[in-house]
Design an enzyme around this catalytic site. Structure first.
Site, PDB file in Angstrom:
ATOM      1  CB  CYS A  25      -0.921   0.014   1.223  1.00  0.00           C
ATOM      2  SG  CYS A  25      -2.170  -1.283   1.200  1.00  0.00           S
ATOM      3  NE  ARG A  60      -3.388   0.142  -2.645  1.00  0.00           N
ATOM      4  CZ  ARG A  60      -2.594  -0.781  -3.146  1.00  0.00           C
ATOM      5  NH1 ARG A  60      -1.428  -0.432  -3.672  1.00  0.00           N
ATOM      6  NH2 ARG A  60      -2.932  -2.056  -3.129  1.00  0.00           N
TER       7      ARG A  60
END
Length: 302
Positions: A201, A247
């Site tokens: 991530c 994100r």
């Protein structure tokens, strides 16, 4: 009786280049391609079963495919370069590549195995065409750097601070928006849920992939202004950082509103697509802004 005017040429109908340049030595190419495949297909198979199977290095096959396509697109430009082979440089470089590959294969150092293919291709270009051919193919070879798996120690050393920074910014932004978000290191708490910010991530590999996307964009745009290219390449780092923040925020919001299963299911993978879309939009905006201050002349089409 009316005269028939000749129809204007259709600009969409472009002359197709032949598959191979004139005088192409097919037997030599097949022999070299077979040797290259004999060396590196097992390496790609190992990568497919290990490194490329992870979220962090899933971009590897794409980098390889894009580099192969770029080399194919430049085949006529490479063949058009003057025939000035440099065996005095090419042979030592090829020997070095063989040693690098042999050491990597024997000691299971995948970084050396993958790196050696760049040196092999560079050496072959020098042996068969010369320095001009290497210059014509420099970007596809440079692009292959982005598929090299870096040592775990280096990745971990850089990824830790990156994840902490992304987590901190994302948590602060969500808190300012009124969400009950807390953070301890790279673990974020939102309502009754806890989320661990993983390497995929907000890690080094994610930043590396976005940097590759930016480099490919600059190459396709064919900017000739060095200052503009350098500025955009440097700005890609904060762009990638900001895209990773977006994100993480999306995953936190989805988890908070729809539950943990939603956040870890399809949406988790879809957030990766959002990451690249956000980075691409930001890159286009930054590129346009740079164009207002730095001229970005493009290379003339051949």
């Amino acid at each position: 009786m009316s005269a028939t005017l000749p129809s204007a040429p259709d600009p969409a109908r472009k002359a197709r280049l032949p598959l191979a340049p004139p005088g192409f030595d097919w037997p030599a190419f097949v022999l070299l391609a077979a040797g290259f495949a004999l060396l590196y297909v097992p390496v790609y198979a190992d990568l497919a079963n290990t490194t490329w199977a992870t979220d962090e290095q899933g971009h590897g096959p794409i980098i390889l495919a894009v580099s192969a396509w770029l080399l194919y697109e430049r085949r006529h430009a490479i063949a058009a370069t003057p025939y000035r082979p440099l065996p005095a440089v090419g042979w030592p470089l090829l020997v070095f590549a063989a040693l690098l590959f042999a050491f990597g294969r024997a000691q299971d150092v995948i970084m050396f195995e993958v790196s050696s293919q760049i040196v092999v291709l560079a050496a072959l270009l020098l042996l068969f065409r010369g320095a001009a051919a290497l210059r014509a193919a420099w970007f596809p070879l440079f692009f292959l750097i982005f598929m090299i798996p870096w040592p775990t120690a280096i990745v971990s050393a850089v990824t830790g601070p990156l994840k902490a920074a992304v987590s901190a910014v994302a948590a602060n932004l969500l808190y300012q928006l009124g969400y009950p978000v807390g953070r301890t290191g790279v673990v974020m708490t939102v309502g009754p849920y806890q989320l661990l910010v993983a390497d995929a991530c907000a890690g080094l590999n994610s930043m590396f992939t976005l940097e590759a996307l930016g480099m490919l964009y600059m190459n396709l745009m064919k900017y000739t202004n060095v200052a503009r290219n350098a500025a955009l390449a440097i700005l890609l780092i904060p762009i990638a950082f900001a895209a990773n923040i977006v994100r993480v925020m999306i995953l936190v919001l989805v988890t908070y509103h729809f539950g943990d299963e939603a956040g870890q299911g399809f949406v988790h993978g879809f957030a990766g697509m959002v990451l690249f879309m956000v980075a691409l939009v930001m890159m286009l905006v930054v590129d346009k802004v740079l164009g207002l201050f730095i001229p970005g002349a493009k290379a003339k089409a051949a």
